[in-house]
Write a protein that holds these residues in place. Structure first.
Motif, short mmCIF file in Angstrom:
data_model
loop_
_atom_site.label_atom_id
_atom_site.label_comp_id
_atom_site.label_asym_id
_atom_site.label_seq_id
_atom_site.Cartn_x
_atom_site.Cartn_y
_atom_site.Cartn_z
N ALA A 193 0.81 -1.22 0.00
CA ALA A 193 0.00 0.00 0.00
C ALA A 193 0.84 1.27 0.00
N ILE A 194 2.16 1.12 0.04
CA ILE A 194 3.03 2.31 0.13
C ILE A 194 4.20 2.22 -0.88
N SER B 222 -7.17 4.60 -4.15
CA SER B 222 -7.36 3.23 -3.71
C SER B 222 -8.81 2.86 -3.93
N ASP C 85 0.09 7.52 -1.17
CA ASP C 85 -0.21 6.10 -1.35
C ASP C 85 -0.74 5.49 -0.05
N ALA C 86 -0.01 5.71 1.03
CA ALA C 86 -0.44 5.14 2.33
C ALA C 86 -1.76 5.76 2.78
N SER D 152 -4.21 7.14 1.01
CA SER D 152 -5.42 6.78 0.24
C SER D 152 -5.89 5.38 0.64
N THR D 153 -4.95 4.48 0.93
CA THR D 153 -5.34 3.15 1.40
C THR D 153 -6.06 3.28 2.75
MG MG Z 1 -1.81 2.83 -1.15
#
Ligand code: MG
Ligand code: AMP
Length: 317
Positions: free
Chosen positions: A158-159, A228, A271-272, A274-275
């Motif tokens: 996720a990152i 995501s 990235d992190a 949005s998850t």
């Molecule tokens: Mg992500």
């Protein structure tokens, strides 16, 4: 690799496959030869990071941690150490919605293999007990990582793409590239500088289930956007379906939001976040809204009639 020109500066395209996704970079500037060299160097960085983070490659540093670091602390590359540190901080910031120790839950739901399956409540509880912020301990004295229990399993899915794009963008900046657009599997995009027309890059976020319709268009200039979504890898049973993003607090795939998107300066963070936003929904949107200069987000939620409701500051583009 291609070069395109619309009369302004020529645009050079380079691409590679990594992290089970297509990475593409569009660069513009005066000298196509220099641009190509910079683009290839940036892709080398993406490949280096894939080799370091890939849990499915026994030779990767993260696979070595998952295999051996419960028995004995392992020294890691300082850059990986810093990434793990940053991931733990993002876990704290998101109240545990983002969790790099989610591996046992992914395993239990079959998202790491070919066949997804619904685990028993006992299996979910056993996996959940191995997740969370206490699953690993970092020691800055000697750059070591220790997993606190046998069975703990890290997953940087996720990152990792965002982190690789930040590293690739740093290479392009060092090479003096004035503007570039980079993406990994279309889920994270970095807009460096401006487009060749001198305006911010403009990115359309596709509507879930209707890929040719934009939900919103987002402007990026020295910024990153991550999306995501529950679609992609799915477990489908009758009318029910579960996506591959799991809420570590309940042990089940998150189902509240159809899509979440975050724009911020760092692709690692977008990235992190949005998850985490897909997992935590409006509750986290409210927390993000308190610091709009750091990050802005949106979530799309399906109503009773199936129509999508889009909320959040990023909803207006
Ligand atoms: Mg992500
Ligand atoms: P993304 O597409 O960036 O939202 O990442 C999804 C991937 O992250 C999944 O395929 C898993 O590998 C991993 N993952 C699933 N749930 C979580 C979570 N709650 N926190 C961190 N990583 C997760």
């Amino acid at each position: 690799m291609k070069e395109q020109s619309d009369g302004a500066e020529p645009v050079t395209l380079v691409a590679c496959n990594a992290m089970r996704a297509r990475f593409e970079i569009a660069l513009w500037g005066r000298d196509p030869g220099t641009l190509r060299g910079a683009g290839q160097e940036a892709l080398d960085e993406v490949r280096r990071i894939e080799a370091q983070l890939n849990v499915f490659d026994p030779a990767s540093e993260v696979a070595a941690l998952n295999r051996d670091a419960a028995a004995t602390p392992l020294q890691v590359d300082p850059r990986l150490f810093r990434l793990l540190e940053q991931a733990l901080a993002l876990g704290r910031e998101t109240g545990g919605a983002f969790d790099i120790a989610v591996g046992p839950l992914l395993q239990a739901w079959g998202f790491r293999g070919d066949a997804c399956r619904r685990p028993s409540p006992e299996e979910v509880e056993a996996a959940r007990a191995l997740c969370g912020p206490n699953a690993l301990v970092l020691d800055e004295e000697d750059w070591t990582v220790r997993l606190t229990q046998e069975g703990v399993s890290l997953d940087l899915g996720a990152i990792g793409k965002g982190y690789a794009l930040d590293a690739a963008a740093a290479v392009l900046l060092e090479c003096g590239v004035p503007g570039a657009l980079l993406h990994g599997g279309t889920s994270t995009v970095v807009g460096l500088g401006t487009g060749p027309d001198g305006l911010p890059w403009r990115i359309g976020v596709a509507t879930p289930g209707k890929p040719d319709r934009s939900l919103v268009t987002v402007a990026l200039s020295d910024a990153a956007l991550s999306v995501s979504a529950a679609h992609g890898r799915l477990l489908i049973e009758g009318d029910e379906q579960w996506g591959h993003v799991i809420d570590p607090r309940t042990g089940s795939p998150s189902s509240r939001c159809a899509l979440a998107a975050v724009r911020c300066a760092s692709a690692t963070e977008s990235d992190a976040l949005s998850t985490a936003l897909l997992v935590a929904g409006e509750e986290m949107l409210a927390a993000l809204s308190e610091r709009p200069e750091r990050a802005e987000g949106l979530v799309a939620i399906a109503g009773e009639d199936g129509a999508l409701q889009v909320v959040g500051p990023l909803a207006s583009g």
